[in-house]
Design a protein around this motif. Structure first.
Motif, PDB file in Angstrom:
ATOM      1  N   GLU A 104       0.806  -1.224   0.000  1.00 17.91           N
ATOM      2  CA  GLU A 104       0.000   0.000   0.000  1.00 17.91           C
ATOM      3  C   GLU A 104       0.845   1.285   0.000  1.00 17.91           C
ATOM      4  O   GLU A 104       0.331   2.359  -0.284  1.00 17.91           O
ATOM      5  N   ARG A 131     -12.083   2.441   0.871  1.00 20.09           N
ATOM      6  CA  ARG A 131     -11.126   1.878  -0.094  1.00 20.09           C
ATOM      7  C   ARG A 131     -11.677   2.047  -1.501  1.00 20.09           C
ATOM      8  O   ARG A 131     -12.847   1.767  -1.760  1.00 20.09           O
ATOM      9  N   THR A 172      -6.817   3.489   4.317  1.00 23.13           N
ATOM     10  CA  THR A 172      -7.392   2.691   5.390  1.00 23.13           C
ATOM     11  C   THR A 172      -8.647   3.368   5.916  1.00 23.13           C
ATOM     12  O   THR A 172      -8.949   4.494   5.553  1.00 23.13           O
ATOM     13  N   GLN A 176     -11.552  -1.432   6.928  1.00 16.80           N
ATOM     14  CA  GLN A 176     -10.282  -2.159   6.862  1.00 16.80           C
ATOM     15  C   GLN A 176      -9.856  -2.668   8.237  1.00 16.80           C
ATOM     16  O   GLN A 176      -9.423  -3.812   8.359  1.00 16.80           O
ATOM     17  N   ASP A 181     -14.237  -6.564   3.708  1.00 17.83           N
ATOM     18  CA  ASP A 181     -13.679  -6.283   2.389  1.00 17.83           C
ATOM     19  C   ASP A 181     -14.782  -6.162   1.338  1.00 17.83           C
ATOM     20  O   ASP A 181     -15.968  -6.181   1.654  1.00 17.83           O
ATOM     21  N   ASP A 229      -6.640  -6.898   1.735  1.00 12.09           N
ATOM     22  CA  ASP A 229      -7.587  -7.380   0.740  1.00 12.09           C
ATOM     23  C   ASP A 229      -7.599  -8.909   0.710  1.00 12.09           C
ATOM     24  O   ASP A 229      -6.558  -9.545   0.580  1.00 12.09           O
TER      25      ASP A 229
END
Length: 186
Positions: free
Chosen positions: A88, A106, A132, A136, A141, A179
């Motif tokens: 990330e 996200r 974030t 998260q 997700d 993820d």
């Protein structure tokens, strides 16, 4: 205020972490031949932007949400990057230029129709996407679009500087699994 904090944090984050970024790029080159991954995502007001990450999957992997990708497409180095959330870090560039915030929903792909509809109905696209956020750190997700959109909305409604810092601290401290990739897709 949050944009100012985003700018300073991303600028100094990139500056301080530049040796780490270079090492990951170097190692990623030997892993996939192409260490940087750029993908068009849905931004604020549903405008497209180019999300930047370290590549964690084989170069020829289809452009789908992570939960729809095959676990076999993730490289060994990519597994490490995902577990450590180091994949990330390049998104700090997205934050620096203003496409993203450190904290926000996200950013999803344009082909995630159900998630787009849920988020649109709740006004989630009225804010910048983030690296974030509440979903998260709670391990929600994109495989759960209704729950994700509701969680994003709750985060937006309660976002203040205290929660902003809290979500960042929780993420750095290891909350959230990143993820998800579905082993059923192998």
């Amino acid at each position: 205020m949050i944009r100012f904090v985003d700018f300073l944090a991303s600028f100094f984050g990139l500056l301080i972490l530049s040796p780490v970024l270079l090492i990951i790029c170097f190692l990623g080159f030997f892993d996939t031949g192409s260490p940087i991954f750029v993908q068009t995502r849905v931004g604020k007001n549903k405008k497209p932007f180019k999300l930047i990450k370290f590549r964690t999957m084989a170069v020829d992997t289809a452009s789908v949400a992570s939960h729809l990708a095959s676990t076999s497409s993730i490289t060994k180095f990519g597994r490490f990057l995902r577990r450590s959330k180091l994949d990330e870090l390049p998104q700090l560039l997205n934050v620096l230029v203003g496409d993203m915030s450190l904290v926000g929903p996200r950013p999803n792909l344009f082909n995630q129709d159900m998630l787009i509809a849920e988020r649109q109905a709740l006004g989630v696209y009225d804010v910048k996407p983030g690296i974030t956020g509440l979903a998260q750190v709670q391990n929600i997700d994109m495989s759960e679009p209704v729950l994700l959109a509701k969680t994003d909305k709750a985060m937006i409604e309660s976002l203040n500087i205290r929660n902003y810092i809290r979500y960042i601290a929780l993420t750095i401290g290891g909350s959230g699994a990143g993820d998800a990739v579905n082993a059923k897709n192998d």
